[in-house]
Scaffold this active site. Sequence first.
Site, mmCIF file in Angstrom:
data_model
loop_
_atom_site.group_PDB
_atom_site.id
_atom_site.type_symbol
_atom_site.label_atom_id
_atom_site.label_comp_id
_atom_site.label_asym_id
_atom_site.label_seq_id
_atom_site.Cartn_x
_atom_site.Cartn_y
_atom_site.Cartn_z
ATOM 1 N N ASN A 11 0.858 -1.384 0.398
ATOM 2 C CA ASN A 11 -0.086 0.201 0.432
ATOM 3 C C ASN A 11 1.118 0.976 0.089
ATOM 4 O O ASN A 11 1.616 1.373 1.476
ATOM 5 C CB ASN A 11 -0.757 -0.038 1.397
ATOM 6 C CG ASN A 11 -1.649 0.856 1.305
ATOM 7 O OD1 ASN A 11 -1.866 1.867 0.917
ATOM 8 N ND2 ASN A 11 -1.669 1.289 2.593
ATOM 9 N N LYS A 13 0.080 4.598 -0.584
ATOM 10 C CA LYS A 13 -0.563 5.537 0.154
ATOM 11 C C LYS A 13 -0.496 6.851 -0.873
ATOM 12 O O LYS A 13 -0.171 6.525 -2.224
ATOM 13 C CB LYS A 13 -0.446 5.594 1.850
ATOM 14 C CG LYS A 13 -0.639 4.708 2.591
ATOM 15 C CD LYS A 13 -0.227 4.309 4.194
ATOM 16 C CE LYS A 13 -0.291 3.022 5.019
ATOM 17 N NZ LYS A 13 -0.090 3.141 5.943
ATOM 18 N N HIS A 96 -9.578 1.302 4.863
ATOM 19 C CA HIS A 96 -8.274 0.597 5.366
ATOM 20 C C HIS A 96 -8.667 1.929 6.914
ATOM 21 O O HIS A 96 -9.386 2.989 6.730
ATOM 22 C CB HIS A 96 -7.149 1.622 4.865
ATOM 23 C CG HIS A 96 -5.857 1.496 5.403
ATOM 24 N ND1 HIS A 96 -5.586 2.693 6.107
ATOM 25 C CD2 HIS A 96 -4.810 1.076 4.859
ATOM 26 C CE1 HIS A 96 -3.812 2.370 6.252
ATOM 27 N NE2 HIS A 96 -3.808 1.465 5.430
ATOM 28 N N GLU A 98 -6.751 4.454 7.991
ATOM 29 C CA GLU A 98 -7.137 5.590 7.848
ATOM 30 C C GLU A 98 -8.044 6.172 6.952
ATOM 31 O O GLU A 98 -8.128 7.499 7.217
ATOM 32 C CB GLU A 98 -6.092 5.998 6.613
ATOM 33 C CG GLU A 98 -3.955 5.693 7.603
ATOM 34 C CD GLU A 98 -3.327 5.402 6.805
ATOM 35 O OE1 GLU A 98 -3.167 5.322 5.583
ATOM 36 O OE2 GLU A 98 -2.604 4.769 7.279
ATOM 37 N N GLU A 168 -5.387 -5.488 10.325
ATOM 38 C CA GLU A 168 -4.607 -4.059 10.776
ATOM 39 C C GLU A 168 -4.793 -4.028 12.279
ATOM 40 O O GLU A 168 -6.017 -3.059 11.973
ATOM 41 C CB GLU A 168 -4.413 -3.131 9.358
ATOM 42 C CG GLU A 168 -4.420 -4.053 7.782
ATOM 43 C CD GLU A 168 -3.768 -3.141 6.705
ATOM 44 O OE1 GLU A 168 -2.516 -3.089 6.878
ATOM 45 O OE2 GLU A 168 -4.468 -1.969 7.227
ATOM 46 N N GLY A 174 1.795 2.095 11.058
ATOM 47 C CA GLY A 174 2.783 3.236 10.347
ATOM 48 C C GLY A 174 3.296 3.057 12.002
ATOM 49 O O GLY A 174 4.537 4.356 12.408
ATOM 50 N N SER A 213 3.475 -2.663 10.644
ATOM 51 C CA SER A 213 4.621 -2.905 10.693
ATOM 52 C C SER A 213 5.177 -3.714 10.306
ATOM 53 O O SER A 213 5.834 -4.549 11.006
ATOM 54 C CB SER A 213 4.985 -2.343 12.475
ATOM 55 O OG SER A 213 4.645 -0.619 13.003
HETATM 56 C C1 PEP Z 1 -0.841 -0.194 6.295
HETATM 57 O O1 PEP Z 1 -0.755 1.299 6.093
HETATM 58 O O2 PEP Z 1 -1.692 -1.166 5.483
HETATM 59 C C2 PEP Z 1 0.548 -0.451 6.546
HETATM 60 C C3 PEP Z 1 0.494 -2.231 7.094
HETATM 61 O O3 PEP Z 1 0.816 0.213 7.193
HETATM 62 P P1 PEP Z 1 2.887 0.286 7.918
HETATM 63 O O4 PEP Z 1 3.352 -0.985 7.042
HETATM 64 O O5 PEP Z 1 3.878 1.062 7.188
HETATM 65 O O6 PEP Z 1 2.732 -0.404 9.472
#
Ligand code: PEP
Length: 259
Positions: A11, A13, A96, A98, A168, A174, A213
């Site tokens: 992703n 972003k 997601h 976000e 997630e 993040g 992460s």
């Molecule tokens: C994401 O935004 O879907 C995600 C898993 O981000 P990160 O790997 O940076 O935690």
Amino acid sequence: MANRQPLIAGNWKLNGTRKSVVELASAISDGAAGLPVEVLVCPVSVHLADVLAVVGNSPVHLGSQNCSEAESGAFTGEVSANMLQEFGCEYVILGHSERRALFHETSEQVAVKCLAVQKAGMTPVLCVGETLEEREAEQVESVIAAQLDAVLAAGGIEIFRQMVVAYEPVWAIGTGKTASPEEAQAVHALIRQKISSLDADIGSKLRILYGGSVKADNAASLFGQADIDGGLIGGAALDATSFLAICEAAASTVEKSAS
Ligand code: PEP
């Protein structure tokens, strides 16, 4: 991994320039060739055509980070599922955290988007996960059940036949904090049990990704868990070397289970 091919999805972003995404896509296409995992990259919509030109003739798949629930009409700024499909997308990330937190998307809206994506012939990557407060209040199971129930209410169990779920935990996205492999596995098992209780075949075939992460150094232990079928990767997906190391970690779990 019960005959489920691992999927590693990047992703990207709101990042990149036309030049940088082409470079990233081409390094990933070269490095992913021959790996026994499915690899997906999800740039912003305006970069889709450039990235498609690179990955179109490679095994790397293309996806979007969101789409409108509407097919067309007076929806300024939106992009429809059919438009994404025309640009080579096979997957669309939906729900997601976000989008849920910053753009106030509800589970019901996410469910309608899942239907729109499937109608256009693509596969939703449905994101679910709890916040830290919800985990501390021991609400993980009920929060995830509610997020899945909204999709089940809109499309019934059959909607999960052409679906990828990404667990997630919001507190791990993040932040550098990852769920331990055991914590993640426990939630993945819950998700699979819930879907399997409605249709055992759909449940056993459903790919459930972990996101939050994931890095090259923690990927193998996460992907080694029975119900973790790959990852949705944010930060580490912006660096080809890190992303490919994660793809290789997933490949090593396939090779281990084959031997
Ligand atoms: C994401 O935004 O879907 C995600 C898993 O981000 P990160 O790997 O940076 O935690």
